[in-house]
Structures are given as C-alpha cells and as structure tokens.
Design an enzyme around this catalytic site. Sequence first.
Site, PDB file in Angstrom:
ATOM      1  N   ASP A  39       2.393  -6.117  69.780  1.00 50.46           N
ATOM      2  CA  ASP A  39       2.183  -7.201  70.747  1.00 50.46           C
ATOM      3  C   ASP A  39       0.718  -7.624  70.755  1.00 50.46           C
ATOM      4  O   ASP A  39      -0.080  -7.074  71.505  1.00 50.46           O
ATOM      5  CB  ASP A  39       2.590  -6.728  72.137  1.00 50.46           C
ATOM      6  CG  ASP A  39       2.482  -7.815  73.189  1.00 50.46           C
ATOM      7  OD1 ASP A  39       2.344  -8.994  72.814  1.00 50.46           O
ATOM      8  OD2 ASP A  39       2.517  -7.478  74.388  1.00 50.46           O
ATOM      9  N   HIS A  83       0.121 -15.432  69.673  1.00 51.55           N
ATOM     10  CA  HIS A  83      -1.106 -15.041  70.375  1.00 51.55           C
ATOM     11  C   HIS A  83      -1.771 -13.881  69.646  1.00 51.55           C
ATOM     12  O   HIS A  83      -1.118 -12.957  69.143  1.00 51.55           O
ATOM     13  CB  HIS A  83      -0.845 -14.754  71.845  1.00 51.55           C
ATOM     14  CG  HIS A  83      -0.203 -13.443  72.191  1.00 51.55           C
ATOM     15  ND1 HIS A  83      -0.909 -12.282  72.350  1.00 51.55           N
ATOM     16  CD2 HIS A  83       1.092 -13.125  72.455  1.00 51.55           C
ATOM     17  CE1 HIS A  83      -0.098 -11.300  72.703  1.00 51.55           C
ATOM     18  NE2 HIS A  83       1.129 -11.780  72.768  1.00 51.55           N
ATOM     19  N   HIS A  89       2.417  -2.617  75.812  1.00 51.20           N
ATOM     20  CA  HIS A  89       1.224  -2.666  76.647  1.00 51.20           C
ATOM     21  C   HIS A  89       0.628  -1.282  76.889  1.00 51.20           C
ATOM     22  O   HIS A  89       0.087  -1.017  77.973  1.00 51.20           O
ATOM     23  CB  HIS A  89       1.524  -3.355  77.985  1.00 51.20           C
ATOM     24  CG  HIS A  89       1.546  -4.841  77.867  1.00 51.20           C
ATOM     25  ND1 HIS A  89       1.535  -5.672  78.966  1.00 51.20           N
ATOM     26  CD2 HIS A  89       1.586  -5.660  76.792  1.00 51.20           C
ATOM     27  CE1 HIS A  89       1.556  -6.940  78.563  1.00 51.20           C
ATOM     28  NE2 HIS A  89       1.588  -6.944  77.235  1.00 51.20           N
ATOM     29  N   ASP A 141       6.198 -14.017  68.960  1.00 47.40           N
ATOM     30  CA  ASP A 141       5.575 -13.049  69.852  1.00 47.40           C
ATOM     31  C   ASP A 141       6.363 -11.745  69.793  1.00 47.40           C
ATOM     32  O   ASP A 141       7.519 -11.694  70.201  1.00 47.40           O
ATOM     33  CB  ASP A 141       5.573 -13.607  71.274  1.00 47.40           C
ATOM     34  CG  ASP A 141       4.675 -12.822  72.220  1.00 47.40           C
ATOM     35  OD1 ASP A 141       4.188 -11.746  71.824  1.00 47.40           O
ATOM     36  OD2 ASP A 141       4.468 -13.282  73.350  1.00 47.40           O
ATOM     37  N   GLU A 163      -3.534 -14.973  75.919  1.00 43.43           N
ATOM     38  CA  GLU A 163      -2.117 -15.061  76.308  1.00 43.43           C
ATOM     39  C   GLU A 163      -1.787 -14.013  77.339  1.00 43.43           C
ATOM     40  O   GLU A 163      -1.016 -14.257  78.274  1.00 43.43           O
ATOM     41  CB  GLU A 163      -1.230 -14.895  75.071  1.00 43.43           C
ATOM     42  CG  GLU A 163       0.268 -15.135  75.329  1.00 43.43           C
ATOM     43  CD  GLU A 163       1.035 -13.895  75.748  1.00 43.43           C
ATOM     44  OE1 GLU A 163       2.228 -14.007  76.060  1.00 43.43           O
ATOM     45  OE2 GLU A 163       0.441 -12.785  75.776  1.00 43.43           O
ATOM     46  N   GLU A 164      -2.381 -12.826  77.166  1.00 39.86           N
ATOM     47  CA  GLU A 164      -2.068 -11.717  78.065  1.00 39.86           C
ATOM     48  C   GLU A 164      -2.593 -11.950  79.483  1.00 39.86           C
ATOM     49  O   GLU A 164      -2.259 -11.192  80.383  1.00 39.86           O
ATOM     50  CB  GLU A 164      -2.644 -10.412  77.506  1.00 39.86           C
ATOM     51  CG  GLU A 164      -2.041  -9.976  76.172  1.00 39.86           C
ATOM     52  CD  GLU A 164      -0.582  -9.553  76.265  1.00 39.86           C
ATOM     53  OE1 GLU A 164       0.000  -9.640  77.365  1.00 39.86           O
ATOM     54  OE2 GLU A 164      -0.026  -9.134  75.230  1.00 39.86           O
TER      55      GLU A 164
END
Length: 581
Positions: free
Chosen positions: A339, A327, A506, A405, A373-374
């Site tokens: 990420d 992603h 994140h 990922d 994706e998130e």
Amino acid sequence: MSAHVAAILPRPTRERLSTLNDRSNRRPAQRGRAGAATVALAVAALAGGVLAPPATAGPVADSAALAKAKPGKPGKPSKPTRTVTAPDSRALQKAVTLRGVRSHLRELQKIADQNDGNRASGNPGYRASRDYVVRTLRKAGYRPSVQAFDFDYFEQLAPATLARVEGATTTPFAEGTDFALMDYSGSGDLTAAVQAVDLNLGDLAGSTSGCEAADFAGFTAGSIALIRRGTCAFGDKVVNAQTAGAAGVIIMNTGTEGATDAFAGTLGGAVARIPAVGASFAVGQSLASGATVRLAASTRSEVRKTWNVLAESRQGRRSNVVMAGAHLDSVVEGAGINDNGSGSAALLEVAVQMAKQKTKPRNRVRFAWWGAEEKGLLGAEHYVGDLAENDPDTLDEIALYLNFDMVGSPNYALFVYDGDNSGEFEDGAVGPKGSGAIEALFHDHFKGAGLRSAETSFSGRSDYGPFIDQDIASGGLFTGAEGVKTKAQAKAFGGKAGVAYDECYHAECDDLGNVSKKALDANSDAIAHAVHTYAQSTWSVNRKGPKLRGETRKAAKPHDPRLNDAAGGGGHDHGHALPGN
C-alpha cells in the site's frame, strides 16, 4: 490506501454518492496551500536539469458547437463510426514482467530502509520515492513534471492513553482495540469528568451528536466531551466541542450493526488543540452515565510540502487523454510496499515498457503518482481541483481515469471497481457514464486470462474520487486491505478464509515480503492491457475514436456476489473499525 482518515469523499458535494448518509466519514476539500496555480517544480535539484512541464493542451472546440455539428451538415449524412481491429496488448503484457515490477519495489523498500522505515508524504522517504520515479521516467524518455502542494502533516509521537479513573485506581483501555487516536488530534495530558453530548442512545440510527453548537448547551468547560459518531464530519464535532470549552473529545461508534468497534478517523486537518480519540460503542456506553478519565496524546501537526509526479506520452490526441494513476506515499508506520508501492511500481513498469515498445497511441496517455493520498486523497484532489479552477479545458479533455491501489495483497482477491454498482453495494453508487464499460474491460481481461474476478464498491475512497466528482469515467483494481477473506473467495482465489487480505495493512510489516507475486503479476498484465487498449480507443467509454471490432458500450455482467469485497470501497473506509476488531 488511506484508512486512518475519515474522508470517504474528498468533498461533501459528491451528490452522486447520495446513498452515503453518514458524513462523519467525509473530508472537507483541501486543494493545497500553495495557491490555485499548479506548481511544476524545476527538478534541476533532482537530476541536474529542468523537467519540462506537462504538454500544453491544444485548443478544444466549443461543446455546443460540437453538439450541433454531430448530425452533419444539412443534406449530408453523418460520418459513420470507423471500426478497427482491437489493439493487441499481448506484446506490452509480455514486456511488463513481474521481475521488472519487483525491481521497482526493491528500490522503494531500500528508500524506506534509508529513511526511518517509511515513505510518507512530508518525510524524506517520500521525496526519495519521488526522485526515483522521476529518474526512471526520464531514463525511459519521458519528460516528467513535479507538482508541489502544501498539506497538513500529522504524526503521532507516542502511544495515546485513555483510562478510567476511580479514586486511586486507574483502569486503562487498550489503544488499537478499545480506542484509537484521531489524525490531527491535538496534544495534551488531562484527567477530567466525561460529559455526554446528545448521545440519544435510545435511537441508535441517524446520530447527530455534536454536529451543532446547540448540542453543547449547558456543557461544563474543562470536561471531556463524549460524542457519538454520525451525520457530520469528525472535525466538525471536535471543533464544536473545543468551542464549547471541552478539554478533550471521545467519539464513540454509533452502535448500529457493523459499527460497534473502535475506529480510526481524521479531523480533516489541523483544527484541534485538544486530544481526540475514536472509541468502541462499548467504551462509550461505559462512560455515558458519568465517569472520570485520563486522556493523553502527543502529536505533531504542521504544514509541509509534498508532490505529485506526472508524465505523458509524446504522441496521441491531447483532446482525449487517458489517465492512469497510483498513490506513491506510504503511512508513517511502514514502507508501504503493498500500500501502495505495488500500484506505483506496476504503473511505472507499464509506462517504461510502453516507451520501450515505441507504442504509438491514438490518445495521449498521462501517468500520475499521487502524494498525500494517505491524508485524504490530497494529491489527486489538488490536481483535479487546480484544473477545475484554472484550466477547465484540460480537465474536460480527460476521457477516463484508471486507479491502481494495493494490487499485490498477500491473501488477495482480484477486485475490480464496480463502476455501475451492479453489485448493489450499500456504500457504492453508479459512476459517471462509461465507468461500467471500464469495469467490463477488466473483467473480460481476467476471464480471457483464465482468472476469476470480483467487485469492490465504487465509493470514491481512493484517488479516483476527485475524478468521478468531476463526472470523469473511472475504474481500477484492488486486492483487499483489512477486510477478511470469505470461504467462497478462498475457493476462487486461493489463500486463507477468515484472514485479512493484508494483515500488514498500514503496519510496519508492509514490506517487500508482504506482496503476492501472483496477484502482482496478474494485475500488472491487466493494467498493461487497459492502458494499451484505451490508448488506441476510448469508444466504449465516451464514443471518441474508432470503434473496436466487436465492441459495444456494454456494462459489466453481474458477478457472483459471494466473491465481492464485503468491506466495500476498496477497503478505503476512512474511519473504519480497526484491524482485528
């Protein structure tokens, strides 16, 4: 890696994962509002020209006819499987350098810096990331295509508030510790009484609180509904509360082992007009007997457009396609360089160097960079769903899918998706036939490179989820997210025990300095090896193509369970405890 979403699975019909009973982590299917047909954008706006659409798949023989043909014609023996020397991936591994991968990461960091610090789908930073991948692929000789789809965009505009009000005294709970705002929460600022909804605190297992309209019988309109997590999707609970007249919703954790902390989750789409938060079990308990609270949230929810990027080799059988994906989007909080800039950059460099090496694959290789994706695996879900509905023959031609990922976590472990559930993860399952063989290939590669490897749960929580839902063998790599590294893992992989694999997961600090060069280098080689190997033969996965000398359809050997990812699911717990709790 998507974590502030409650969807363990893209669709609740993934019966393969029957061990998962808590549907509160699942997400309803979203295949995009752009319609069923795949939208291949002409990217004249990107590069002054038109990108060719993906190559049209060739005709596929009827499966029943193929099945009948396997024994051979009457009186003639079946054609024996051809055995060939295993392809040597060392040249591609050597070409895929850490320097090359990091050059892509630097570009992604630059894009984030120029676009409000993020590359999230629906924002300019993602569009620029898409353009960079397309330009790089075109320069390498590919004919990339861009697949557009609409999705429900969500953004939290200001800190949320949850506070107990007793007369003139207001006692705030801490956002990020005691509670977190749900994705797709509505906006509002209200002070009202809390009303418990079928909490059943005397029997913590198997909560169905708020899952049925009947749970809200006698509910006082204008109150804030206190609901316990469990059984159904968060969105279902909030919609039921909203229909019953609730002015806001607090979803407390279940209180069972490992499910007591505050958690972040998603409502699965823009279904709420009222504020909704996830809270710790302790916070819920403190409010269950009756209280007045202030609940406030400021959010934005709207339909926006995003894109997948696809490119495939010019050569190879279209009837046996090897797919590899990562992603491309980040969360809005940061640049997302680990990420998942790490997986996207490694895959991009493998694609570029594969073209430069002039590799002649027996099987067509298709690379994918997924959007949104998130927000719940939406890019991969849209791609697979579109093929399933409009072009099932092309879907049937996909031999396997490889997913990458977060492959550069700073406090990393080398995790391989446990395709056969030999690690017996509680939230894992046995994947489609051939998934164990993919797992074995990665473990064998790491062993050959003198590296330890371990396993992470095969739970459908990353972009391979929609593929295993269609019974497509899948596998991939992961280096850890918010889970905490154990002493055994620190001994095997280095790093610090008792610390998260990625403390910037994140977060704003997920930047260029948040990537382990060792992990990125090791995993880039593993990606190159897997793509190169399967480009020549997928016999170990689906018995198509020549058999590689010495190859068997083996499953992965059990690994030291002390080294496995205790967080499970590649850390992709869509609706998990917040980091630090």
